[in-house]
Scaffold this motif. Structure first.
Motif, PDB file in Angstrom:
ATOM      1  N   ARG A 110      44.563  32.523  56.064  1.00 21.53           N
ATOM      2  CA  ARG A 110      44.012  31.408  55.296  1.00 21.53           C
ATOM      3  C   ARG A 110      43.963  31.759  53.804  1.00 21.53           C
ATOM      4  N   SER A 111      44.254  30.761  52.971  1.00 22.35           N
ATOM      5  CA  SER A 111      44.285  31.004  51.528  1.00 22.35           C
ATOM      6  C   SER A 111      42.897  31.270  50.951  1.00 22.35           C
ATOM      7  N   ASP A 112      41.834  30.769  51.621  1.00 20.48           N
ATOM      8  CA  ASP A 112      40.483  30.972  51.096  1.00 20.48           C
ATOM      9  C   ASP A 112      39.873  32.297  51.554  1.00 20.48           C
ATOM     10  N   VAL A 113      40.602  33.071  52.341  1.00 14.51           N
ATOM     11  CA  VAL A 113      40.105  34.379  52.782  1.00 14.51           C
ATOM     12  C   VAL A 113      40.727  35.449  51.895  1.00 14.51           C
ATOM     13  N   ARG A 114      39.913  35.996  51.018  1.00 13.79           N
ATOM     14  CA  ARG A 114      40.296  37.086  50.126  1.00 13.79           C
ATOM     15  C   ARG A 114      39.016  37.796  49.712  1.00 13.79           C
ATOM     16  N   ASP A 115      39.154  38.994  49.221  1.00 11.42           N
ATOM     17  CA  ASP A 115      37.971  39.815  48.906  1.00 11.42           C
ATOM     18  C   ASP A 115      37.029  39.833  50.106  1.00 11.42           C
ATOM     19  N   ALA A 116      37.581  40.202  51.251  1.00 12.98           N
ATOM     20  CA  ALA A 116      36.845  40.071  52.508  1.00 12.98           C
ATOM     21  C   ALA A 116      36.214  41.383  52.972  1.00 12.98           C
ATOM     22  N   LEU A 117      35.037  41.248  53.546  1.00 10.02           N
ATOM     23  CA  LEU A 117      34.404  42.317  54.307  1.00 10.02           C
ATOM     24  C   LEU A 117      34.558  41.931  55.776  1.00 10.02           C
ATOM     25  N   VAL A 118      35.138  42.816  56.581  1.00 10.50           N
ATOM     26  CA  VAL A 118      35.366  42.526  57.998  1.00 10.50           C
ATOM     27  C   VAL A 118      34.418  43.376  58.833  1.00 10.50           C
ATOM     28  N   PHE A 119      33.651  42.709  59.688  1.00 11.01           N
ATOM     29  CA  PHE A 119      32.663  43.367  60.551  1.00 11.01           C
ATOM     30  C   PHE A 119      33.162  43.289  61.990  1.00 11.01           C
ATOM     31  N   LEU A 120      33.647  44.423  62.512  1.00 13.05           N
ATOM     32  CA  LEU A 120      34.215  44.465  63.862  1.00 13.05           C
ATOM     33  C   LEU A 120      33.124  44.833  64.867  1.00 13.05           C
ATOM     34  N   ASP A 121      32.711  43.839  65.637  1.00 13.01           N
ATOM     35  CA  ASP A 121      31.622  44.036  66.600  1.00 13.01           C
ATOM     36  C   ASP A 121      31.930  43.309  67.910  1.00 13.01           C
ATOM     37  N   ALA A 122      33.229  43.097  68.175  1.00 12.86           N
ATOM     38  CA  ALA A 122      33.622  42.343  69.377  1.00 12.86           C
ATOM     39  C   ALA A 122      33.989  43.312  70.487  1.00 12.86           C
ATOM     40  N   HIS A 123      33.018  43.654  71.285  1.00 18.41           N
ATOM     41  CA  HIS A 123      33.270  44.519  72.428  1.00 18.41           C
ATOM     42  C   HIS A 123      32.296  44.177  73.543  1.00 18.41           C
ATOM     43  N   TYR A 124      32.637  44.612  74.721  1.00 12.73           N
ATOM     44  CA  TYR A 124      31.777  44.348  75.869  1.00 12.73           C
ATOM     45  C   TYR A 124      30.531  45.223  75.783  1.00 12.73           C
ATOM     46  N   SER A 125      29.376  44.580  75.867  1.00  9.53           N
ATOM     47  CA  SER A 125      28.102  45.289  75.766  1.00  9.53           C
ATOM     48  C   SER A 125      27.210  45.045  76.978  1.00  9.53           C
ATOM     49  N   GLY A 126      27.806  44.556  78.070  1.00 11.54           N
ATOM     50  CA  GLY A 126      26.997  44.250  79.244  1.00 11.54           C
ATOM     51  C   GLY A 126      26.314  42.902  79.097  1.00 11.54           C
ATOM     52  N   GLY A 127      25.498  42.562  80.067  1.00 10.57           N
ATOM     53  CA  GLY A 127      24.756  41.295  80.013  1.00 10.57           C
ATOM     54  C   GLY A 127      25.682  40.107  79.930  1.00 10.57           C
ATOM     55  N   GLU A 128      25.373  39.172  79.023  1.00  9.36           N
ATOM     56  CA  GLU A 128      26.161  37.946  78.915  1.00  9.36           C
ATOM     57  C   GLU A 128      27.333  38.072  77.954  1.00  9.36           C
ATOM     58  N   THR A 129      27.556  39.271  77.393  1.00  7.61           N
ATOM     59  CA  THR A 129      28.694  39.436  76.493  1.00  7.61           C
ATOM     60  C   THR A 129      29.999  39.401  77.279  1.00  7.61           C
ATOM     61  N   ALA A 130      31.064  38.972  76.617  1.00  6.85           N
ATOM     62  CA  ALA A 130      32.351  38.785  77.293  1.00  6.85           C
ATOM     63  C   ALA A 130      33.184  40.060  77.261  1.00  6.85           C
ATOM     64  N   HIS A 131      34.046  40.193  78.261  1.00  4.13           N
ATOM     65  CA  HIS A 131      34.980  41.318  78.348  1.00  4.13           C
ATOM     66  C   HIS A 131      36.384  40.754  78.212  1.00  4.13           C
ATOM     67  N   GLY A 132      37.062  41.103  77.116  1.00  5.02           N
ATOM     68  CA  GLY A 132      38.431  40.637  76.917  1.00  5.02           C
ATOM     69  C   GLY A 132      39.421  41.541  77.625  1.00  5.02           C
TER      70      GLY A 132
END
Length: 202
Positions: A110-132
């Motif tokens: 996307r053209s509006d995405v620049r000077d970005a901070l990316v927070f990677l927190d997509a992982h399975y953590s048990g409970g209702e979180t999803a497992h890809g």
């Protein structure tokens, strides 16, 4: 966020500080992690935040008050819908349901995405979180991010303690080696407060 909840989170932050003084910081509270993200925003000049792993959207809501734009990705359809409803009051937030491995390239193009901070927190953590397809896709996500390195100011890989410990997670060495191989020339790397942090060199 309610006043009582904010008070509870600030109290938890105070407990984190006490644990840090005793060298007992293993898994900081969400509020402590948010303060780290906000400090990185100020230090790096990041204007957009991209988050993988929305969950309840608490970090997203805080980011909405500080960043010009926030994109957040949640794999679980129920959690994504809940987050959309919760975050609807923030016009600068976009909640996307899907696998971060597919959504990250779309966002970063996307053209509006620049000077970005990316927070990677997509992982399975048990409970209702999803497992890809992968329990923890950070190593592969770093490859995707490197294709758009000119748009990035910082990357944070959360829950570093889980790497090499939780089922399906790559080792700590593997994620650090990947980060160094892809970003070592242009970014400083550090591990602090349960996070692998990459910041663009000044």
């Amino acid at each position: 966020m309610s006043f009582s909840r904010e008070l509870r989170e600030r109290a938890a932050y105070a407990r984190d500080l006490a644990r840090l003084l005793r060298f007992g910081m293993e898994n900081p509270t969400p509020y402590t992690k948010w303060l780290i993200l906000d400090r990185l925003r100020r230090r790096t000049g990041a204007r957009v935040m991209v988050e993988t792993g929305t969950y309840e959207g608490r970090t997203t809501a805080r980011a909405a008050r500080r960043f010009e734009r926030v994109y957040t990705v949640e794999l679980d359809p129920t959690l994504a819908q809940r987050a959309k409803e919760h975050l609807a009051r923030y016009p600068n937030v976009t909640v996307l349901q899907g696998d971060a491995m597919q959504r990250l390239p779309e966002i970063l193009q996307r053209s509006d995405v620049r000077d970005a901070l990316v927070f990677l927190d997509a992982h399975y953590s048990g409970g209702e979180t999803a497992h890809g397809d992968l329990a923890e896709p950070a190593v592969e996500e770093l490859v995707i991010l490197h294709r758009h390195v000119d748009k990035l100011r910082a990357i944070v890989v959360d829950d570093f303690r889980c790497f090499g410990v939780n089922a399906g997670f790559p080792s700590k060495g593997e994620v650090v080696r990947q980060a160094e191989a892809l970003f070592g020339k242009d970014f400083d790397l550090s591990v602090t407060n349960d996070q692998l942090v990459l910041t663009r060199k000044r």
